[in-house]
Write an enzyme that holds these catalytic residues in place. Structure first.
Site, PDB file in Angstrom:
ATOM      1  N   GLU A  68     -10.610  -8.331   5.121  1.00 14.80           N
ATOM      2  CA  GLU A  68      -9.929  -8.290   6.419  1.00 14.80           C
ATOM      3  C   GLU A  68     -10.718  -8.894   7.580  1.00 14.80           C
ATOM      4  OE1 GLU A  68      -7.356  -4.327   6.616  1.00 14.80           O
ATOM      5  OE2 GLU A  68      -9.357  -3.966   5.795  1.00 14.80           O
TER       6      GLU A  68
ATOM      7  N   GLU B  22       0.829  -1.209   0.000  1.00 12.11           N
ATOM      8  CA  GLU B  22       0.000   0.000   0.000  1.00 12.11           C
ATOM      9  C   GLU B  22       0.860   1.255   0.000  1.00 12.11           C
ATOM     10  OE1 GLU B  22      -3.375   2.282   2.711  1.00 12.11           O
ATOM     11  OE2 GLU B  22      -3.017   0.137   3.006  1.00 12.11           O
TER      12      GLU B  22
ATOM     13  N   ARG C  71      -7.397   2.659  14.208  1.00 14.10           N
ATOM     14  CA  ARG C  71      -8.289   1.506  13.999  1.00 14.10           C
ATOM     15  C   ARG C  71      -8.204   0.542  15.184  1.00 14.10           C
ATOM     16  NH1 ARG C  71     -11.443  -1.079  10.091  1.00 14.10           N
ATOM     17  NH2 ARG C  71     -11.151   0.666   8.649  1.00 14.10           N
TER      18      ARG C  71
END
Length: 1275
Positions: A1207, A749, A826
């Protein structure tokens, strides 16, 4: 092979550990007049070793253009190929097996795959697809009588019916998607062996740095060895290949004796079996197995011990070429060498002498008594001569399959005839010193003693004194290794008691049982839709066929450009240091070197300076004409440093207050008041280790300058095409193209730019430049999942209801922020997992350390946050003496509850997932059976756990929640679709084609996706956060709806016309047949200061129940059963979604039970490849695996009522971790220890064994912390 366009064979590790490069070799053996086919790792096979050998690659057995071989077809149709990078290697392993055995058993197939790894699929569909070739499958075809999946699942392939069941292979008439479509396998139609290779002939090949001599007679090799006493003898190259590649060893003369008849012979004598020194381990195993079947049991004790070691030695590809000469004499794999304490004979030629392989055979680490001019001719493995002699061998390693041992042991005892009095005892250990060691003192004390409890106690106390290790010893795990010496002796003690027919307590019998894997079985359940609807169908991955034939093109498969150059990185060897000087003079003199690239060559913003902040910090690069020349030159660059004190671990960062800002906090309610209301307050802590992405395709970039206006084209294996454009020049001059990736998992990423930027700078100076990182480079440089340390304080009532929680998270961010703040956010958003806690406070600290920057990884902090929550909920249950599932259910969220960040839960399905998982797993029956098993077994224990997950879907950075698409309709009716997402195996392109097919109302065969590129869809968000199907799917839908609106008048005018008619009519009417689509997720936005706003668009829910069995003496565990219920809304493609569930689960299984990154105290990564870093293998999948997609759960917040799936399922693998913890609790209870205890992740064999406190662990206490420098540290 690359130079002739054969790119199907992939390079995954260059050390024979992943199997991606598997090919089949065929050789005619002149001494037996037989043809031999065998799978090998191409990365370890020198070109010279292929003299008189036929090589078959994946391209040679079939292609999409010609015809697929059944091996290729079945893995594709069984949904056994996702990213596809490992697929050619797996195909060739199966093909080689079938060439030797057209009707293999399941055990044969499982053995054939021991040397192959897959990071995407979870292995299950591969095994199910290839089960169709086995004897089991053929018998099964004639015995199936029922449609019930429960009665047939142990033989089901990945077949679906509309009611969500599987047909058991009964054919297409009942809805089976592929059985009758399989091409039959006919072994008589394979390619013949070239007759011109049926001869024997010596070879002499002279290269720049080495001479390869391949004699074909014993006399010739003796003469050559006399002439070149320092020459290295090579057969399989499994050792020398590693030394040359990774240790920079150079061997000027190499002798290859593969074709010498005497060295390949097998002779049965009166005393044993004599194996020629060039006999492979595979051949040795086959001969010994045959001997065990035909000889009396008392003669085969040694054979059985050797076979038990061979069973777990390396993978099939290595065993097919590795020989007894290297692996016994050079002591590469200590597992086999431990049996050498039993005195087999070696015959060496230099006037001929016989050497006993006793404790004097190894003179030092990797050194033996062999003289330089001697050649090992054969090894004799003797019969066990006496009825009163018993032999056993043991090996304990982090992973059962294809792994290097931690401790191995070979033990033999001989009794005085007719008694249990020890006449002779030999205890040989590996992993306890630089060489094989015999426990002589212990053996001497036990001679003349009766084999009983008194002897056992004496043996253990003496072994504990004799088998000591320095606390700083390489390899670490000192307490564990010392304990294993006692545990393995105890296993031997019990085994001998059984053979003496003496009484062994019934609860101890399981400690003597050897591990024999059961054939895995599986069930997959989903809710079907109409056959006419392309959505909801288990459609095969669009690239699966190409991936199975090796025709799928990856970044490094792009053909070479004229005058193309290769780049190799120059990296720091220090974790924190000031660069004093960089000397390139020696490198400049090497052949092929074109230039060097350093910080001064980078335009615009550049943070690179004179201080390096991690091992692997990129200092510069070498550009040369070939990869080999570039890598040699990079190693020749000399750098002088002034070392500075590094910060390596989280604890060191806490002590130094080395944190990045900001420190995030989320609070709801009043935790202090909640603690006062609680009946109990408990505090605890847990460390969660990092994880290497281990995508099979390492980072790769090809940069091509276009010569005009500074234009450049980049072919990159990246999840973030738009980020890769940022090169300090206008983005409109840079085109980034991504065809597909061989896996990403978040690792591509942001960190791909570390490589792509350097390659682009080099290309801008000269001409096209390419670089694909070696596995060890990739692991060293690119970072991985953040290690986390969590401290928690939890208040709860006597009922188990949690009233208050205060938790602090510390992540090891590394030497730059990268995405660490978003990862921590997160983690905080998932700090309560699925539990409603009224009063909660969470804080997140980003530790600034001198490790390579950690980055995104599937789950993105969520798994770490939830893991800590499952730790405290387990502690609550254990402290109250309540069942963990009761406490979990009591605290579970319900519809309408509010999260710590004040988001209301609607369309809540977690309670349904929980109840279905309890039912499908037969939880209560399992719990009762486990309790009974644990009462009846002392040294093996079983555990059970059911764990929920609630995973928020959206990028937490709001601006990323957007996507674009571009759709072209051509006049022939074909459609070219482009969108902003990248394909890394997750089936995104396949789903996008299905969506376009639904909206346009045309067959998916008319739609094509070529690639992802920045000149078609600009400003793309990374393919990440599990949101790519939602975002890009909605953008594709938008573009297609625009086109359908343009075509609507022509459909109305000609309702009976075809798609092509409408398209042509619109074209001739000058209507645009191209449309851009766009989508942004509505109503998102959160403010940390006010703890308000909407963080996520929706949540994905799931529950998993897992059962395990642990060996309390070794720490090994077996994954017996897992049941998963996952809410994916209305699945766009059940085959792909179930593949994502299983693949994520297995990746989580690695995270929580197996994968460990070891760093030295100075910040050096010690685990840089599959030889030392172990991801789950075929043998790690649960024996019984059930995956059910929740029925009737539409999601109105995403495309066609679906949900994200990439995920969320990963965390469900924590059910295995907590099942292990449950089993450990049962073991600890045997020693009178109850209540909460700390178990860090992963639950490795070492941690499991050390937690099972017993009389053996008490004899091996750990060294005092701070009194020594450890080999590795917990970062």
């Amino acid at each position: 092979m690359f130079s002739v366009g054969l790119t199907g064979t992939k390079l995954g590790c260059a050390e024979g550990g992943c199997g991606a490069c598997t090919v089949m070799l065929s050789r005619f053996q002149t001494h037996t007049q037989q043809l031999l086919h065998y799978a090998v790792n191409a990365c370890l096979a020198p070109l010279c070793s292929l003299h008189l050998v036929a090589v078959t690659t994946v391209e040679g057995i079939g292609s999409v253009a010609r015809k697929l071989h059944p091996v290729q077809e079945r893995i594709a149709k069984a949904h056994g190929s996702q990213c596809g990078f490992c697929t050619p290697g797996i195909v060739m392993s199966m093909y080689a097996l079938l060439r030797n055995n057209p009707t293999p058993k399941m055990a044969d197939m499982e053995e054939a795959f021991q040397g192959n790894l897959c990071r995407c699929t979870g292995y299950r569909p591969i095994l199910e697809g290839y089960k169709t070739f086995t004897v089991v499958r053929q018998i099964y075809k004639h015995t199936v009588k029922t449609h019930s999946c429960q009665n047939t699942h142990s033989h089901c392939i990945f077949f679906f019916l509309q009611d969500g069941g599987c047909c058991g292979g009964r054919g297409r008439e009942n809805g089976c998607c592929m059985t009758n479509d399989f091409a039959p396998f006919d072994p008589t139609q394979e390619v013949i062996f070239p007759p011109e290779l049926m001869r024997s002939r010596s070879l002499c090949f002279r290269g720049d740095r080495a001479t390869w001599l391949q004699p074909d007679t014993l006399e010739e090799i003796l003469r050559l060895k006399w002439k070149h006493p320092d020459a290295r003898v090579v057969v399989g190259n499994t050792e020398v290949g590693i030394e040359v590649k990774f240790k920079n060893m150079v061997y000027p003369v190499i002798l290859a004796p593969s074709f010498i008849p005497e060295l390949n012979s097998v002779t049965h004598t009166e005393d044993g079996v004599v194996f020629g020194a060039a006999c492979t381990l595979s051949h040795m195993g086959a001969v010994l197995r045959q001997a065990v079947e035909t000889l009396p049991p008392h003669q085969t004790e040694v054979f059985l011990a050797v076979l038990e070691q061979l069973r777990w030695f390396a993978g099939q590809q290595i065993r097919n070429v590795a020989v007894s000469r290297t692996n016994w004499v050079s002591s590469v794999e200590q597992g086999i060498n431990r049996v050498t304490g039993l005195n087999p004979c070696l015959i060496l030629v230099d006037g001929s002498r016989v050497v006993q392989m006793d404790d004097s055979f190894f003179t030092g680490y990797r050194r033996t008594v062999l003289r330089p001019q001697e050649i090992l001719v054969s090894i004799e493995i003797p019969y066990s001569q006496k009825v009163e002699t018993f032999v056993s061998a043991f090996k304990q390693s982090p992973r059962r399959e294809d792994d290097i041992s931690i401790v191995t042991a070979a033990m033999s005892v001989t009794f005085t005839p007719g008694s249990n009095v020890v006449e002779d005892l030999r205890l040989s250990y590996g992993g306890m010193a630089a060489t094989t060691v015999l426990a002589k003192r212990t053996a001497n004390r036990l001679r003349g003693r009766c084999w009983g409890e008194e002897l056992l106690q004496e043996a253990c106390s003496t072994l504990a004194e004799e088998m000591t290790l320095d606390p700083s010893v390489p390899g670490g795990m000192v307490t564990y290794r010392r304990t294993l010496t006692l545990s393995l002796f105890y296993k031997f003690y019990l085994t001998v008691l059984q053979k003496l027919r003496q009484q062994v307590k019934s609860d101890c019998v399981s400690a003597t049982e050897l591990y024999h894997p059961q054939t895995p079985s599986s069930v997959q359940i989903y809710q079907g839709r109409s056959q006419d609807d392309v959505l909801g169908r288990p459609m095969m991955h669009l690239s699966a066929m190409k991936q199975a034939t090796g025709e799928a093109v990856y970044c490094d498969d792009v053909p070479l450009y004229e005058n193309e150059l290769y780049l190799s990185l120059i990296t720091s060897s220090k974790a924190h240091a000031r660069i004093i000087s960089v000397d390139t003079s020696a490198a400049e003199r090497l052949p092929g070197v074109v230039c060097f690239v350093f910080a001064d060559d980078i335009l615009g913003s550049n943070a690179t300076g004179p201080v390096v902040t991690c091992v692997g910090h990129i200092i510069g690069a070498v550009v040369a004409d070939t990869q080999l020349h570039a890598q040699r030159a990079a190693k020749a660059v000399k750098i002088q440093y002034e070392e500075l004190q590094p910060v390596v671990t989280i604890q060191e960062a806490i002590a130094a207050q080395s944190f990045y800002q900001p420190i995030r906090t989320i609070q709801k309610g009043d935790p202090e008041a909640g603690f006062k209301q609680a009946d109990h307050v408990l505090e605890g802590e847990m460390h969660i280790g990092g994880q290497e992405h281990f995508y099979l395709e390492t980072n790769a970039t090809l940069a091509v300058p276009r010569g005009e206006d500074g234009e450049m084209e980049l072919f990159v294996s990246t999840q973030s095409a738009s980020k890769t454009q940022a090169l300090g020049v206008p983005a409109n001059r840079v085109v980034v193209r991504v065809k597909r990736m061989g896996g990403g998992f978040g690792g591509k990423e942001s960190r791909t730019t570390v490589l792509s930027t350097v390659v682009a700078v080099a290309a801008n100076k000269y001409r096209p430049v390419r670089c694909m990182l070696d596995r060890d480079e990739d692991m060293l440089i690119t970072g991985g999942r953040h290690p986390f340390y969590g401290k928690y304080k939890v208040g709860f009532l006597n009922s188990g209801k949690v009233m208050a929680l205060d938790v602090s998270y510390y992540s090891n961010a590394g030497n730059s922020m990268d995405l660490s703040l978003s990862v921590m956010e997160r983690a905080l958003f998932h700090m309560e997992n699925s539990y409603n806690v009224a009063n909660v406070r969470g804080q997140g600290f980003l530790c600034r350390t001198n490790l390579p920057s950690n980055t995104a990884f599937r789950g993105f902090g969520g798994p770490q946050g939830m893991m800590i929550s499952e730790s405290w909920i387990t502690d609550v249950a254990q402290s109250l003496g309540k069942a963990a599932e009761e406490v979990r259910r009591l605290n579970l969220y319900m519809e309408g509850d509010s999260t710590p960040y004040n988001q209301i839960l609607d369309q809540f399905t977690l309670d349904r997932c929980w109840d279905e998982c309890l039912s499908r797993s037969e939880y209560q029956q399992r719990r009762a059976a486990i309790d009974l098993y644990n009462r009846q077994n002392r040294w093996t224990k079983r555990g059970l756990a059911i764990v929920p997950t609630k995973f928020g879907i959206s990028f937490t950075a709001v601006f990323l929640n957007q996507a674009g698409a571009l759709v072209h309709i051509y006049t022939d009716g074909s459609v070219l679709l482009t969108h902003g997402g990248t394909e890394m195996g997750q089936g995104l392109h396949t789903k996008m084609v299905q969506i376009a097919s639904r909206v346009l109302g045309i067959p998916y065969s008319k739609i094509h996706i070529s690639e992802t590129s920045t000149n078609t869809v600009p400003n793309t968000s990374p393919t990440a956060a599990s949101a790519s199907s939602d975002l890009n799917g909605a953008a594709v839908q938008n573009a297609c709806e625009i086109l359908m609106k343009r075509l609507e008048p022509y459909k109305n005018k000609n309702p009976k016309g075809s798609w092509e008619d409408w398209v042509k009519s619109a074209y001739f009417d000058r209507v645009s047949l191209s449309a851009n689509g766009f989508y942004k997720t509505p109503d998102l936005g959160y403010d940390f200061d006010s703890n308000s706003g909407r963080v996520f668009n929706y949540f994905s829910y799931g529950v998993a129940c897992s059962e395990v069995e642990i060996d309390c003496l070794t720490g090994a565990h077996k994954n017996l059963s897992t049941t998963i219920v996952m809410d994916v809304g209305h699945s766009l493609n059940p085959a792909i979604d179930i593949g994502q569930v299983e693949g994520a689960f297995m990746q989580g299984l690695g995270l929580f039970t197996l994968e460990e990154l070891h760093y030295s105290p100075r910040g050096v990564l010690l685990t840089r490849g599959p030889g030392s870093y172990k991801i789950p293998a075929f043998g790690d999948i649960p024996t019984t695996l059930t995956v059910s997609l929740l029925r009737d759960a539409p999601n109105d917040k995403a495309i066609f009522a679906s949900k994200a799936v990439g995920e969320p399922p990963l965390f469900l693998a924590s059910s295995v971790f907590f099942a292990i913890k449950d089993a450990i609790s049962a073991a600890r209870a045997e020693s009178g220890i109850k209540g909460p205890f700390r178990l860090d992740s992963p639950a490795s064999a070492e941690r499991i064994r050390n937690a099972c406190t017993d009389r053996f662990t008490k004899l091996c206490p750990p060294a005092e912390p701070g009194s020594f420098t450890p080999w590795s540290v917990q970062v």
